[in-house]
Design an enzyme around this catalytic site. Structure first.
Site, mmCIF file in Angstrom:
data_model
loop_
_atom_site.group_PDB
_atom_site.id
_atom_site.type_symbol
_atom_site.label_atom_id
_atom_site.label_comp_id
_atom_site.label_asym_id
_atom_site.label_seq_id
_atom_site.Cartn_x
_atom_site.Cartn_y
_atom_site.Cartn_z
ATOM 1 N N LYS A 47 -12.251 3.124 9.375
ATOM 2 C CA LYS A 47 -11.779 2.392 8.193
ATOM 3 C C LYS A 47 -11.845 0.910 8.549
ATOM 4 O O LYS A 47 -11.236 0.474 9.519
ATOM 5 C CB LYS A 47 -10.347 2.822 7.901
ATOM 6 C CG LYS A 47 -9.663 2.152 6.743
ATOM 7 C CD LYS A 47 -8.368 2.925 6.434
ATOM 8 C CE LYS A 47 -7.556 2.269 5.361
ATOM 9 N NZ LYS A 47 -6.436 3.125 4.914
ATOM 10 N N ALA A 87 -12.453 13.570 8.387
ATOM 11 C CA ALA A 87 -12.163 14.752 7.556
ATOM 12 C C ALA A 87 -13.475 15.143 6.880
ATOM 13 O O ALA A 87 -13.898 14.544 5.896
ATOM 14 C CB ALA A 87 -11.110 14.410 6.513
ATOM 15 N N ASP A 92 3.081 8.212 -1.297
ATOM 16 C CA ASP A 92 1.898 8.220 -2.190
ATOM 17 C C ASP A 92 1.105 9.506 -1.991
ATOM 18 O O ASP A 92 -0.126 9.502 -1.955
ATOM 19 C CB ASP A 92 1.014 6.991 -1.927
ATOM 20 C CG ASP A 92 -0.002 6.772 -3.044
ATOM 21 O OD1 ASP A 92 -0.989 6.028 -2.811
ATOM 22 O OD2 ASP A 92 0.178 7.359 -4.139
ATOM 23 N N GLU A 130 -5.775 13.124 -3.797
ATOM 24 C CA GLU A 130 -6.796 12.221 -3.213
ATOM 25 C C GLU A 130 -6.468 11.893 -1.758
ATOM 26 O O GLU A 130 -7.338 11.533 -0.982
ATOM 27 C CB GLU A 130 -6.869 10.892 -3.972
ATOM 28 C CG GLU A 130 -7.333 10.976 -5.396
ATOM 29 C CD GLU A 130 -6.168 11.073 -6.351
ATOM 30 O OE1 GLU A 130 -5.225 11.848 -6.050
ATOM 31 O OE2 GLU A 130 -6.189 10.407 -7.393
ATOM 32 N N ASP A 132 -3.715 7.833 4.430
ATOM 33 C CA ASP A 132 -3.246 6.749 3.587
ATOM 34 C C ASP A 132 -1.748 6.478 3.683
ATOM 35 O O ASP A 132 -0.973 6.808 2.793
ATOM 36 C CB ASP A 132 -3.626 7.042 2.127
ATOM 37 C CG ASP A 132 -3.573 5.768 1.298
ATOM 38 O OD1 ASP A 132 -3.895 5.825 0.106
ATOM 39 O OD2 ASP A 132 -3.198 4.729 1.857
HETATM 40 N N1 ATP Z 1 -10.262 10.073 7.922
HETATM 41 C C1 ATP Z 1 -11.092 10.151 6.850
HETATM 42 N N2 ATP Z 1 -12.102 11.042 6.845
HETATM 43 C C2 ATP Z 1 -12.923 11.131 5.777
HETATM 44 N N3 ATP Z 1 -12.813 10.366 4.661
HETATM 45 C C3 ATP Z 1 -11.819 9.454 4.638
HETATM 46 C C4 ATP Z 1 -10.908 9.290 5.720
HETATM 47 N N4 ATP Z 1 -10.019 8.311 5.396
HETATM 48 C C5 ATP Z 1 -10.368 7.888 4.167
HETATM 49 N N5 ATP Z 1 -11.423 8.563 3.709
HETATM 50 C C6 ATP Z 1 -12.072 8.379 2.410
HETATM 51 O O1 ATP Z 1 -12.183 6.995 2.154
HETATM 52 C C7 ATP Z 1 -11.538 6.665 0.926
HETATM 53 C C8 ATP Z 1 -10.759 5.379 1.131
HETATM 54 O O2 ATP Z 1 -9.694 5.697 1.986
HETATM 55 P P1 ATP Z 1 -8.617 4.610 2.357
HETATM 56 O O3 ATP Z 1 -7.405 5.308 2.872
HETATM 57 O O4 ATP Z 1 -9.207 3.580 3.185
HETATM 58 O O5 ATP Z 1 -8.365 3.866 1.012
HETATM 59 P P2 ATP Z 1 -7.189 4.215 0.102
HETATM 60 O O6 ATP Z 1 -5.943 3.831 0.844
HETATM 61 O O7 ATP Z 1 -7.347 5.619 -0.349
HETATM 62 O O8 ATP Z 1 -7.400 3.300 -1.127
HETATM 63 P P3 ATP Z 1 -6.213 2.510 -1.699
HETATM 64 O O9 ATP Z 1 -5.988 1.457 -0.681
HETATM 65 O O10 ATP Z 1 -6.741 2.059 -2.990
HETATM 66 O O11 ATP Z 1 -5.063 3.505 -1.799
HETATM 67 C C9 ATP Z 1 -10.613 7.813 0.568
HETATM 68 O O12 ATP Z 1 -10.639 8.031 -0.814
HETATM 69 C C10 ATP Z 1 -11.174 8.989 1.320
HETATM 70 O O13 ATP Z 1 -11.965 9.779 0.464
#
Ligand code: ATP
Ligand code: SVQ
Length: 302
Positions: A46, A99, A142, A146, A160
């Protein structure tokens, strides 16, 4: 005494990884599939732009996510694990468990709704995950489909933690931060609990409210509280204005009704310690062996 294994102690940098495709986008982040150049292990990295975080005044959100992921550690398999963090001039990097099988939301939408057996299995994994959060004094705040992903073996991986609350953390008492906190809305409209809408204390029971919403959604394919605007959704939540489709499983209905209660302390499990004994003993989980849930069921098994 042999010298420490360099790979274990050396601070990682982006040069230690080959960045692949984008696997997700957040408000402040881009998530990449990446491979460790030394071990070929896959991670989700990330990446957050510092300029964007500063402009949106989200520094606290980022440092909180890191702190919570460190508190969670690696002893519960239902949470994404934070392996490394590092930064460069412009960006912050979080190296996380990858994931592989996407979001619970995608799976619900793909199938339309889960079978009762499948819902019971994933509701049980969520209960075990929430027990661990309670043990660690963390409120996710939260929780939603999703933010529940699937690992390569189709077990849940919760992500998240930027909106999470660390119970017992003394909040700065100065007026400015109190005001900012009071009006900093947390969570996602359809899953937010009444106490967060009323600006009351959020506790682990807030995550139990979200669990009730998620179980409803797994069984119906729909969110219990939905509407054309956040304001109208909030109205429905505060009036407990939701209904079950015809023929909805009676035991599941009873469980959901025991989570979707306005008073946090009256929700099923709210006054339990760990484990959530009164949740585990509910009829809905009669077939569950809490010490070994076994392998995930096949989604399409209707
Ligand atoms: N560990 C992971 N493995 C696979 N996909 C991931 C992982 N973490 C996040 N994602 C994907 O990346 C997207 C963005 O994740 P992230 O947690 O960075 O943003 P977010 O916190 O969901 O967005 P926001 O800040 O708007 O709540 C998620 O919707 C998810 O589908
Ligand atoms: O909290 C930490 O553990 C360190 C402490 C040292 C440090 O400088 N950072 C980065 C702090 C930070 C947060 C947001 C922005 Cl926009 C810029 C810097 C933190 C950090 C480093 C790498 C990845 C994430 C974070 Cl929060």
């Amino acid at each position: 005494m042999p010298p420490p294994n360099d790979e274990l102690v050396r601070k990682r940098t982006s040069a230690d990884f080959v960045f692949g495709k984008v696997i997700g986008e957040g408000s402040f982040s881009t998530v990449y599939l990446a491979k460790d150049v030394h071990t070929s292990r896959e991670f989700a990295i990330k990446v957050l732009e510092k300029r964007h975080i500063i402009r949106e005044k989200k520094t606290e959100y980022v440092t909180r996510e890191k702190k919570v992921l460190q508190i969670l550690g690696s002893s519960c398999k239902y949470f994404v694990h934070l392996y490394y963090t590092f930064q460069d001039t412009d960006r912050l990097y979080f190296v996380l468990t990858y994931a592989k099988n996407g979001e619970l939301l995608q799976q619900i939408n793909k199938d339309g709704a889960f079978s009762l057996e499948c819902t019971k299995y994933y509701a049980a994994e969520l209960v075990l995950a929430l027990e661990y959060l309670k043990l660690k004094g963390i409120v996710h705040r939260d929780l939603k489909p999703e933010n529940v992903l699937f690992d390569e073996n189709w077990h849940i991986l919760i992500i998240d933690f930027g909106s999470a609350k660390i119970l017992g953390e003394d909040k700065s008492s100065d007026e400015e931060s109190q005001k900012r906190r009071k009006y900093s809305f947390v969570g996602t409209a359809q899953y937010v609990s009444p106490e967060i809408l009323n600006d009351d204390e959020s506790t682990c029971a807030s995550d139990l409210w979200a669990l009730g919403c998620i179980i409803y959604q797994m069984l119906t394919g729909q969110m219990p509280f939905r509407g054309p605007s956040e304001y109208l959704i909030f109205q429905k939540i505060l009036k407990l204005d939701y209904e079950f489709p015809q023929g909805f499983d009676k035991v599941a209905k009873d469980l959901i009704e025991k989570f979707l209660v306005i008073a946090p302390s009256s929700r099923l499990g709210a006054t339990d310690q760990v484990p959530y004994k009164s949740i585990r003993e509910h009829e809905f989980f009669r077939e569950i062996n809490w010490d070994d849930l076994g392998p995930p069921p096949n989604f399409s098994a209707k």
